[in-house]
Write a protein that holds these residues in place. Structure first.
Motif, PDB file in Angstrom:
ATOM      1  N   ILE A   7       0.762  -1.140  -0.015  1.00  4.75           N
ATOM      2  CA  ILE A   7      -0.089   0.219  -0.116  1.00  4.75           C
ATOM      3  C   ILE A   7       0.968   1.215  -0.139  1.00  4.75           C
ATOM      4  O   ILE A   7       0.523   2.134  -0.698  1.00  4.75           O
ATOM      5  CB  ILE A   7      -0.885   0.143   1.162  1.00  4.75           C
ATOM      6  CG1 ILE A   7      -1.989  -1.000   0.888  1.00  4.75           C
ATOM      7  CG2 ILE A   7      -1.606   1.424   1.483  1.00  4.75           C
ATOM      8  CD1 ILE A   7      -3.063  -1.403   2.339  1.00  4.75           C
ATOM      9  N   PHE A   8       1.803   1.298   0.792  1.00  2.76           N
ATOM     10  CA  PHE A   8       2.806   2.473   0.976  1.00  2.76           C
ATOM     11  C   PHE A   8       3.791   2.460  -0.329  1.00  2.76           C
ATOM     12  O   PHE A   8       4.059   3.652  -0.791  1.00  2.76           O
ATOM     13  CB  PHE A   8       3.661   2.373   2.253  1.00  2.76           C
ATOM     14  CG  PHE A   8       2.922   3.114   3.376  1.00  2.76           C
ATOM     15  CD1 PHE A   8       3.113   4.453   3.623  1.00  2.76           C
ATOM     16  CD2 PHE A   8       2.018   2.512   3.969  1.00  2.76           C
ATOM     17  CE1 PHE A   8       2.502   5.064   4.634  1.00  2.76           C
ATOM     18  CE2 PHE A   8       1.361   3.000   5.022  1.00  2.76           C
ATOM     19  CZ  PHE A   8       1.585   4.264   5.608  1.00  2.76           C
ATOM     20  N   THR A   9       3.921   1.421  -0.859  1.00  2.00           N
ATOM     21  CA  THR A   9       4.709   1.585  -2.154  1.00  2.00           C
ATOM     22  C   THR A   9       3.843   2.334  -3.376  1.00  2.00           C
ATOM     23  O   THR A   9       4.426   2.972  -4.338  1.00  2.00           O
ATOM     24  CB  THR A   9       5.254   0.140  -2.652  1.00  2.00           C
ATOM     25  OG1 THR A   9       5.960  -0.350  -1.582  1.00  2.00           O
ATOM     26  CG2 THR A   9       6.192   0.461  -3.982  1.00  2.00           C
ATOM     27  N   LEU A  10       2.475   1.922  -3.420  1.00  2.00           N
ATOM     28  CA  LEU A  10       1.669   2.238  -4.367  1.00  2.00           C
ATOM     29  C   LEU A  10       1.349   3.965  -4.084  1.00  2.00           C
ATOM     30  O   LEU A  10       1.201   4.653  -4.984  1.00  2.00           O
ATOM     31  CB  LEU A  10       0.352   1.519  -4.193  1.00  2.00           C
ATOM     32  CG  LEU A  10       0.280  -0.043  -4.800  1.00  2.00           C
ATOM     33  CD1 LEU A  10      -0.904  -0.429  -4.706  1.00  2.00           C
ATOM     34  CD2 LEU A  10       0.661   0.006  -6.323  1.00  2.00           C
ATOM     35  N   ILE A  11       1.295   4.041  -2.790  1.00  2.00           N
ATOM     36  CA  ILE A  11       1.192   5.556  -2.719  1.00  2.00           C
ATOM     37  C   ILE A  11       2.405   6.461  -3.102  1.00  2.00           C
ATOM     38  O   ILE A  11       2.353   7.590  -3.597  1.00  2.00           O
ATOM     39  CB  ILE A  11       1.049   5.952  -1.181  1.00  2.00           C
ATOM     40  CG1 ILE A  11      -0.678   5.213  -0.735  1.00  2.00           C
ATOM     41  CG2 ILE A  11       1.154   7.278  -0.544  1.00  2.00           C
ATOM     42  CD1 ILE A  11      -0.785   5.089   0.907  1.00  2.00           C
ATOM     43  N   THR A  12       3.444   5.738  -2.733  1.00  2.00           N
ATOM     44  CA  THR A  12       4.820   6.584  -3.173  1.00  2.00           C
ATOM     45  C   THR A  12       5.001   6.730  -4.618  1.00  2.00           C
ATOM     46  O   THR A  12       5.232   7.513  -5.282  1.00  2.00           O
ATOM     47  CB  THR A  12       5.969   5.740  -2.828  1.00  2.00           C
ATOM     48  OG1 THR A  12       5.797   5.649  -1.018  1.00  2.00           O
ATOM     49  CG2 THR A  12       7.373   6.433  -2.744  1.00  2.00           C
ATOM     50  N   ARG A  13       4.268   5.580  -5.282  1.00  2.00           N
ATOM     51  CA  ARG A  13       4.551   5.791  -6.812  1.00  2.00           C
ATOM     52  C   ARG A  13       3.773   6.546  -7.168  1.00  2.00           C
ATOM     53  O   ARG A  13       3.852   7.228  -8.435  1.00  2.00           O
ATOM     54  CB  ARG A  13       4.128   4.205  -7.358  1.00  2.00           C
ATOM     55  CG  ARG A  13       3.917   4.204  -8.729  1.00  2.00           C
ATOM     56  CD  ARG A  13       3.679   2.695  -9.318  1.00  2.00           C
ATOM     57  NE  ARG A  13       3.766   2.592 -10.776  1.00  2.00           N
ATOM     58  CZ  ARG A  13       2.519   2.815 -11.387  1.00  2.00           C
ATOM     59  NH1 ARG A  13       1.422   3.294 -10.938  1.00  2.00           N
ATOM     60  NH2 ARG A  13       2.530   2.952 -12.860  1.00  2.00           N
ATOM     61  N   ARG A  14       2.288   6.737  -6.785  1.00  2.00           N
ATOM     62  CA  ARG A  14       1.526   7.540  -7.251  1.00  2.00           C
ATOM     63  C   ARG A  14       2.122   9.065  -7.154  1.00  2.00           C
ATOM     64  O   ARG A  14       2.075  10.090  -7.906  1.00  2.00           O
ATOM     65  CB  ARG A  14       0.113   7.566  -6.685  1.00  2.00           C
ATOM     66  CG  ARG A  14      -0.962   8.523  -6.939  1.00  2.00           C
ATOM     67  CD  ARG A  14      -2.193   8.455  -6.595  1.00  2.00           C
ATOM     68  NE  ARG A  14      -2.459   7.279  -7.517  1.00  2.00           N
ATOM     69  CZ  ARG A  14      -3.821   7.165  -7.723  1.00  2.00           C
ATOM     70  NH1 ARG A  14      -4.759   7.837  -7.119  1.00  2.00           N
ATOM     71  NH2 ARG A  14      -4.378   6.371  -8.677  1.00  2.00           N
ATOM     72  N   ALA A  15       2.685   9.501  -5.978  1.00  2.00           N
ATOM     73  CA  ALA A  15       3.418  10.725  -5.621  1.00  2.00           C
ATOM     74  C   ALA A  15       4.350  11.000  -6.650  1.00  2.00           C
ATOM     75  O   ALA A  15       4.641  12.184  -6.955  1.00  2.00           O
ATOM     76  CB  ALA A  15       3.916  10.696  -4.317  1.00  2.00           C
ATOM     77  N   VAL A  16       5.338  10.077  -6.924  1.00  3.43           N
ATOM     78  CA  VAL A  16       6.491  10.071  -7.780  1.00  3.43           C
ATOM     79  C   VAL A  16       5.989  10.396  -9.285  1.00  3.43           C
ATOM     80  O   VAL A  16       6.392  11.345  -9.990  1.00  3.43           O
ATOM     81  CB  VAL A  16       7.448   9.095  -7.696  1.00  3.43           C
ATOM     82  CG1 VAL A  16       8.349   8.806  -8.682  1.00  3.43           C
ATOM     83  CG2 VAL A  16       8.069   8.726  -6.451  1.00  3.43           C
ATOM     84  N   LEU A  17       5.150   9.736  -9.544  1.00  4.44           N
ATOM     85  CA  LEU A  17       4.514   9.942 -10.997  1.00  4.44           C
ATOM     86  C   LEU A  17       3.861  11.107 -11.067  1.00  4.44           C
ATOM     87  O   LEU A  17       3.788  11.819 -12.421  1.00  4.44           O
ATOM     88  CB  LEU A  17       3.870   8.482 -11.492  1.00  4.44           C
ATOM     89  CG  LEU A  17       4.592   7.481 -11.670  1.00  4.44           C
ATOM     90  CD1 LEU A  17       3.505   6.303 -12.230  1.00  4.44           C
ATOM     91  CD2 LEU A  17       5.520   7.525 -12.621  1.00  4.44           C
ATOM     92  N   ARG A  18       3.129  11.723 -10.224  1.00  5.04           N
ATOM     93  CA  ARG A  18       2.514  13.001 -10.306  1.00  5.04           C
ATOM     94  C   ARG A  18       3.641  14.174 -10.487  1.00  5.04           C
ATOM     95  O   ARG A  18       3.329  15.159 -11.238  1.00  5.04           O
ATOM     96  CB  ARG A  18       1.688  13.198  -9.121  1.00  5.04           C
ATOM     97  CG  ARG A  18       1.217  14.747  -8.879  1.00  5.04           C
ATOM     98  CD  ARG A  18       0.470  14.804  -7.534  1.00  5.04           C
ATOM     99  NE  ARG A  18      -1.043  14.581  -8.032  1.00  5.04           N
ATOM    100  CZ  ARG A  18      -2.005  14.423  -7.181  1.00  5.04           C
ATOM    101  NH1 ARG A  18      -1.796  14.662  -6.118  1.00  5.04           N
ATOM    102  NH2 ARG A  18      -3.205  13.969  -7.686  1.00  5.04           N
ATOM    103  N   PHE A  19       4.860  14.147  -9.741  1.00  5.35           N
ATOM    104  CA  PHE A  19       5.770  15.270  -9.920  1.00  5.35           C
ATOM    105  C   PHE A  19       6.854  14.876 -11.126  1.00  5.35           C
ATOM    106  O   PHE A  19       7.306  15.870 -11.746  1.00  5.35           O
ATOM    107  CB  PHE A  19       6.275  15.587  -8.663  1.00  5.35           C
ATOM    108  CG  PHE A  19       5.347  16.227  -7.916  1.00  5.35           C
ATOM    109  CD1 PHE A  19       4.500  17.245  -7.795  1.00  5.35           C
ATOM    110  CD2 PHE A  19       5.011  15.146  -6.588  1.00  5.35           C
ATOM    111  CE1 PHE A  19       3.543  17.801  -6.907  1.00  5.35           C
ATOM    112  CE2 PHE A  19       3.851  15.476  -5.659  1.00  5.35           C
ATOM    113  CZ  PHE A  19       3.291  16.857  -5.766  1.00  5.35           C
ATOM    114  N   PHE A  20       6.982  13.645 -11.225  1.00  5.11           N
ATOM    115  CA  PHE A  20       8.257  13.341 -12.192  1.00  5.11           C
ATOM    116  C   PHE A  20       7.762  12.240 -13.236  1.00  5.11           C
ATOM    117  O   PHE A  20       6.571  11.658 -13.249  1.00  5.11           O
ATOM    118  CB  PHE A  20       9.405  12.831 -11.501  1.00  5.11           C
ATOM    119  CG  PHE A  20       9.943  13.649 -10.243  1.00  5.11           C
ATOM    120  CD1 PHE A  20      10.679  14.841 -10.430  1.00  5.11           C
ATOM    121  CD2 PHE A  20       9.596  13.259  -9.053  1.00  5.11           C
ATOM    122  CE1 PHE A  20      11.228  15.429  -9.432  1.00  5.11           C
ATOM    123  CE2 PHE A  20      10.016  14.229  -7.824  1.00  5.11           C
ATOM    124  CZ  PHE A  20      10.625  15.030  -8.032  1.00  5.11           C
TER     125      PHE A  20
END
Length: 94
Positions: free
Chosen positions: A52-65
């Motif tokens: 779950i936390f990896t998916l949240i981190t992935r979404r945050a990374v893809l939003r900005f980069f």
């Protein structure tokens, strides 16, 4: 003819007798969580939280980069880090 054993051999023999006791000292019941009448192992919840936390981190990374290079390795490492951190926080008995 008697042979004299060096002191290192005697010391290693004493250590070898203690080795099974040291190796078996960590064996205990695994941490289990009762959920709806069944006991689930604690590592299962740690892996789910890690995903779950990896998916949240992935979404945050893809939003900005843009998508990072070697994303499979990066996200697998994040999953392992998050899962181990959850294990340390919730199941570490120090």
């Amino acid at each position: 003819m008697p042979t004299v054993k060096p002191s290192i051999v005697i010391t290693l023999r004493k250590i070898c007798w203690l080795m099974p006791a040291l190796l078996l000292a960590g064996c205990s019941l695994s941490p289990s969580i009762p959920l709806i009448g069944a006991y689930y192992p604690g590592w299962l919840f740690c892996i789910i939280a890690g995903v779950i936390f990896t998916l949240i981190t992935r979404r945050a990374v893809l939003r900005f980069f843009d998508a990072p290079a070697f994303s499979g390795v990066i996200y697998t490492a994040l999953l392992a880090i998050y899962s181990m951190l959850f294990w340390l926080v919730f199941f570490n008995s120090l």
